[in-house]
Design a protein around this motif. Structure first.
Motif, PDB file in Angstrom:
ATOM      1  N   PRO A  16      28.333  68.822  52.941  1.00 14.00           N
ATOM      2  CA  PRO A  16      28.199  67.399  52.618  1.00 14.00           C
ATOM      3  C   PRO A  16      29.503  66.670  52.364  1.00 14.00           C
ATOM      4  CG  PRO A  16      27.583  68.738  50.736  1.00 14.00           C
ATOM      5  CD  PRO A  16      27.784  69.686  51.882  1.00 14.00           C
ATOM      6  N   GLY A  17      30.593  67.411  52.156  1.00 14.83           N
ATOM      7  CA  GLY A  17      31.837  66.758  51.776  1.00 14.83           C
ATOM      8  C   GLY A  17      31.786  66.307  50.328  1.00 14.83           C
ATOM      9  N   LEU A  18      32.946  66.105  49.740  1.00 10.23           N
ATOM     10  CA  LEU A  18      33.005  65.702  48.330  1.00 10.23           C
ATOM     11  C   LEU A  18      34.293  64.953  48.061  1.00 10.23           C
ATOM     12  CD1 LEU A  18      32.084  65.879  45.314  1.00 10.23           C
ATOM     13  CD2 LEU A  18      33.344  68.047  45.206  1.00 10.23           C
ATOM     14  N   GLN A  19      34.165  63.805  47.395  1.00 13.03           N
ATOM     15  CA  GLN A  19      35.336  63.105  46.883  1.00 13.03           C
ATOM     16  C   GLN A  19      35.026  62.624  45.470  1.00 13.03           C
ATOM     17  OE1 GLN A  19      36.803  59.372  48.703  1.00 13.03           O
ATOM     18  NE2 GLN A  19      38.846  60.274  48.530  1.00 13.03           N
ATOM     19  N   HIS A  43      29.380  62.003  48.500  1.00 13.72           N
ATOM     20  CA  HIS A  43      29.263  62.983  49.579  1.00 13.72           C
ATOM     21  C   HIS A  43      29.228  62.172  50.879  1.00 13.72           C
ATOM     22  CE1 HIS A  43      28.508  66.097  46.653  1.00 13.72           C
ATOM     23  NE2 HIS A  43      27.501  65.398  46.154  1.00 13.72           N
ATOM     24  N   PRO A  44      30.347  62.096  51.587  1.00 10.31           N
ATOM     25  CA  PRO A  44      30.405  61.241  52.783  1.00 10.31           C
ATOM     26  C   PRO A  44      29.436  61.643  53.883  1.00 10.31           C
ATOM     27  CG  PRO A  44      32.602  61.901  52.073  1.00 10.31           C
ATOM     28  CD  PRO A  44      31.636  62.719  51.275  1.00 10.31           C
ATOM     29  N   ALA A  45      29.029  62.915  53.911  1.00  7.82           N
ATOM     30  CA  ALA A  45      28.263  63.407  55.053  1.00  7.82           C
ATOM     31  C   ALA A  45      26.804  63.716  54.748  1.00  7.82           C
ATOM     32  CB  ALA A  45      28.927  64.661  55.625  1.00  7.82           C
ATOM     33  N   ALA A  46      26.307  63.383  53.537  1.00  5.72           N
ATOM     34  CA  ALA A  46      24.942  63.814  53.235  1.00  5.72           C
ATOM     35  C   ALA A  46      24.303  63.014  52.110  1.00  5.72           C
ATOM     36  CB  ALA A  46      24.931  65.294  52.855  1.00  5.72           C
ATOM     37  N   PHE A  98      19.971  60.855  45.792  1.00  2.00           N
ATOM     38  CA  PHE A  98      21.201  60.074  45.835  1.00  2.00           C
ATOM     39  C   PHE A  98      21.527  59.808  47.310  1.00  2.00           C
ATOM     40  CE2 PHE A  98      21.179  62.954  42.241  1.00  2.00           C
ATOM     41  CZ  PHE A  98      21.359  62.086  41.172  1.00  2.00           C
ATOM     42  N   PRO A  99      21.451  58.549  47.747  1.00  2.05           N
ATOM     43  CA  PRO A  99      21.682  58.242  49.165  1.00  2.05           C
ATOM     44  C   PRO A  99      23.098  58.568  49.617  1.00  2.05           C
ATOM     45  CG  PRO A  99      20.501  56.451  48.082  1.00  2.05           C
ATOM     46  CD  PRO A  99      20.963  57.376  47.001  1.00  2.05           C
ATOM     47  N   GLN A 100      23.217  58.900  50.868  1.00  2.00           N
ATOM     48  CA  GLN A 100      24.489  59.328  51.458  1.00  2.00           C
ATOM     49  C   GLN A 100      25.612  58.328  51.188  1.00  2.00           C
ATOM     50  OE1 GLN A 100      24.170  60.505  55.544  1.00  2.00           O
ATOM     51  NE2 GLN A 100      26.330  60.232  55.974  1.00  2.00           N
ATOM     52  N   GLY A 101      26.756  58.869  50.757  1.00  2.76           N
ATOM     53  CA  GLY A 101      27.962  58.074  50.626  1.00  2.76           C
ATOM     54  C   GLY A 101      28.082  57.235  49.378  1.00  2.76           C
ATOM     55  N   GLY A 140      24.733  74.442  61.480  1.00  2.00           N
ATOM     56  CA  GLY A 140      23.987  73.783  62.543  1.00  2.00           C
ATOM     57  C   GLY A 140      22.620  73.275  62.156  1.00  2.00           C
ATOM     58  N   LEU A 141      22.149  73.582  60.939  1.00  2.00           N
ATOM     59  CA  LEU A 141      20.800  73.187  60.537  1.00  2.00           C
ATOM     60  C   LEU A 141      20.764  71.866  59.766  1.00  2.00           C
ATOM     61  CD1 LEU A 141      19.269  76.609  59.412  1.00  2.00           C
ATOM     62  CD2 LEU A 141      19.185  75.507  61.660  1.00  2.00           C
ATOM     63  N   GLU A 142      21.945  71.345  59.400  1.00  4.02           N
ATOM     64  CA  GLU A 142      22.031  70.089  58.642  1.00  4.02           C
ATOM     65  C   GLU A 142      21.297  70.156  57.310  1.00  4.02           C
ATOM     66  OE1 GLU A 142      24.106  67.687  59.508  1.00  4.02           O
ATOM     67  OE2 GLU A 142      24.643  68.931  61.224  1.00  4.02           O
ATOM     68  N   ILE A 143      21.362  71.311  56.657  1.00  2.00           N
ATOM     69  CA  ILE A 143      20.839  71.482  55.303  1.00  2.00           C
ATOM     70  C   ILE A 143      21.786  72.394  54.535  1.00  2.00           C
ATOM     71  CG2 ILE A 143      18.386  71.149  55.825  1.00  2.00           C
ATOM     72  CD1 ILE A 143      18.125  74.224  55.866  1.00  2.00           C
ATOM     73  N   SER A 144      21.780  72.267  53.222  1.00  2.00           N
ATOM     74  CA  SER A 144      22.511  73.187  52.357  1.00  2.00           C
ATOM     75  C   SER A 144      22.028  72.975  50.938  1.00  2.00           C
ATOM     76  CB  SER A 144      24.035  72.975  52.452  1.00  2.00           C
ATOM     77  OG  SER A 144      24.391  71.655  52.100  1.00  2.00           O
TER      78      SER A 144
END
Length: 204
Positions: free
Chosen positions: A164-167, A98-101, A137-140, A77-81
């Protein structure tokens, strides 16, 4: 207009101090459900999992040790990791997104060549980073890290998301059952090269 601005700001604000993840319940689109506050302790807000080096005896000679919501419940819920990055000599984190961060990398030890590719003109931004250097590194956007020195490298990466997700591009193309003929048509790669890469990465 002011009312709209206040609504947007309030929509992203926490309605309570924290929401420590209850890992016994499944995560949803917004993260994990909150643990009961009566069950929260100081230990929930500290994490020792990044002290040890990750295992770099693999095909990419690198390891990423995450402290996302699934490992570090307090960031829920803090939007950090945060995560630890270990790169053996010659190690590489292949092109990935990272699609989400967005990501901030801080080099702690060694030398790392890092870069990303813009989406609008495919401009490549490269930088050699040494101890104490930071890169964003900007999101996505596709980006990578390579140990470009003669000694193991360590970095810590922080994210603007609890997960953040990862692909990884190579794994997405060659570590699954994506039909070889379609990979060839969509990437312009030679079929034999694709089969070789699938063999190396475990695809079919």
């Amino acid at each position: 207009l002011l009312l709209f601005f206040l609504l947007v700001v309030s929509a992203n604000a926490l309605v309570q101090d924290f929401c420590v993840a209850d890992l016994s319940l499944p995560a949803g689109p917004a993260g994990y459900p909150c643990k009961k506050t009566s069950e929260v302790t100081a230990d929930d807000f500290a994490y020792g999992g990044l002290a040890a080096a990750g295992n770099t005896t693999n095909i990419i000679r690198a390891a990423v040790t995450p402290a996302f919501d699934g490992q570090f419940p307090a960031v829920n819920g803090l939007e950090i990791s945060i995560a630890r990055l270990d790169l053996a000599v010659g190690g590489v984190i292949p092109l990935h997104t990272h699609p989400a961060a967005s990501e901030v990398l801080v080099v702690i030890q060694g030398t790392i060549c890092a870069g990303f590719i813009s989406s609008f003109e495919n401009v490549v931004y490269l930088k050699t980073l040494n101890k104490g250097d930071v890169m964003v590194f900007p999101q996505g956007l596709l980006h990578f890290q390579i140990n470009s020195g003669n000694h193991p490298s360590i970095a810590f990466v922080s994210f603007s998301s609890q997960n953040p997700g990862l692909q990884i591009t190579d794994f997405a193309l060659f570590k699954n059952d994506f039909p070889t003929d379609l990979v060839a048509k969509t990437t312009f790669l030679d079929v034999q090269q694709i089969k070789k890469l699938k063999g190396v990465l475990g695809g079919t």
